[in-house]
Structure formats: structure tokens, C-alpha cells
Design a protein around this motif. Structure first.
Motif, PDB file in Angstrom:
ATOM      1  N   VAL A   1       0.836  -1.197   0.000  1.00 13.54           N
ATOM      2  CA  VAL A   1       0.000   0.000   0.000  1.00 13.54           C
ATOM      3  C   VAL A   1       0.875   1.252   0.000  1.00 13.54           C
TER       4      VAL A   1
ATOM      5  N   VAL B   1       0.922   4.111  -2.971  1.00 16.49           N
ATOM      6  CA  VAL B   1       0.465   5.486  -2.752  1.00 16.49           C
ATOM      7  C   VAL B   1       1.600   6.490  -2.932  1.00 16.49           C
TER       8      VAL B   1
ATOM      9  N   ASP C   1      -5.854   2.976  -6.160  1.00 14.50           N
ATOM     10  CA  ASP C   1      -5.177   2.960  -4.862  1.00 14.50           C
ATOM     11  C   ASP C   1      -6.124   2.653  -3.708  1.00 14.50           C
ATOM     12  N   TRP C   2      -7.326   3.208  -3.731  1.00 21.00           N
ATOM     13  CA  TRP C   2      -8.263   2.947  -2.646  1.00 21.00           C
ATOM     14  C   TRP C   2      -8.659   1.475  -2.602  1.00 21.00           C
TER      15      TRP C   2
ATOM     16  N   VAL D   1      -6.081  -0.709  -0.727  1.00 24.32           N
ATOM     17  CA  VAL D   1      -6.286  -0.740   0.724  1.00 24.32           C
ATOM     18  C   VAL D   1      -7.382  -1.744   1.072  1.00 24.32           C
ATOM     19  N   LEU D   2      -8.462  -1.722   0.310  1.00 22.21           N
ATOM     20  CA  LEU D   2      -9.548  -2.683   0.560  1.00 22.21           C
ATOM     21  C   LEU D   2      -9.100  -4.125   0.310  1.00 22.21           C
TER      22      LEU D   2
END
Length: 133
Positions: free
Chosen positions: A28, A32, A47-48, A51-52
Motif C-alpha cells: 500500500v 500510494v 489505490d483505494w 487498501v480494501l
């Protein structure tokens, strides 16, 4: 000994879980903060979503740690404490000039192959020039 086979398996699994947490964090963070860094393969998600993607296994690892025996808590705490101690000693040595970090990557950035550039941490030696601490 002080531990039966089941506790030893638990300690090995805890060690592996710590390494997975470090890998997920690096995945991550690099995604980012180092978007332009060369990668042989990039996971084709935003990118989000990265994270998930790592959130369920992280929650699972934390739940496993919560139901572990006190041996595991001692081992994990000791390993993390030792790691922080070694890291701080290395930083102190780097700042005082006693130890130097050298790059063992050769001239990949000069070859135009899209390899490492100055500042990348891949291929950094942890030992000083002579190889002895």
C-alpha cells in the motif's frame, strides 16, 4: 523444552503473519507514495481498492493474534522490540558517520532498463564496507 509442538507451530505462524503484515504495508505504501517506481507487474486496481484488498487478511491476522497464547505475544513483542532496537542503532550509526549504507545495484539506472534510481532501497547492503559489524 518450554513449548510443545502446537506452541512452536503457533510461533512460526506468528512469524509468517508479521512478514505478511509488512508486505501488505509495503504494497500500500509503495502504491500510494511511489507511483512512478519501476515494477515488473502492477495490480490493475485504483489505490483505494488496494487498501480494501489487504484489509480482510489484516483483520484476520489480528484476530488470530488476539486468540493466541501468551508465548506468541511474548515472541511477537520481543521480535518487534529487537527490530526497533536494531533499526534505531543503525540510524544512529548512519547519522554519526560510523556506518555507511552502500548500494549494491551496480549501474542499473545508467543502463536505461527502467531499473533502480538513486534513493531506491532495493539492493541496499546492511553491512559496512568490510562486511563485519
Amino acid at each position: 523444552g518450554w513449548a510443545d509442538f502446537g506452541v512452536l507451530i503457533e510461533l512460526l505462524n506468528a512469524n509468517y503473519a508479521i512478514s505478511l503484515l509488512l508486505e501488505y504495508g509495503a504494497f500500500v505504501w509503495l502504491r500510494v507514495h511511489r507511483k512512478d517506481m519501476y515494477r515488473p507487474y502492477r495490480v490493475p486496481i485504483p489505490d483505494w481498492a488496494a487498501v480494501l484488498l489487504v484489509l480482510p487478511p489484516i483483520v484476520g491476522i489480528l484476530i488470530i493474534f488476539l486468540v493466541s497464547s501468551w508465548y506468541v505475544f511474548g515472541f511477537v513483542g520481543g521480535a518487534m522490540g529487537l527490530g526497533v532496537f536494531v533499526w534505531r542503532q543503525k540510524r544512529r550509526g548512519d547519522r554519526s558517520g560510523r556506518r555507511s549504507v552502500r548500494n549494491n545495484c551496480g549501474s542499473l539506472s545508467d543502463s536505461g532498463s527502467g531499473g533502480l534510481v538513486d534513493g531506491d532501497m532495493a539492493g541496499v547492503a546492511l553491512l559496512p564496507e568490510g562486511g563485519i559489524l
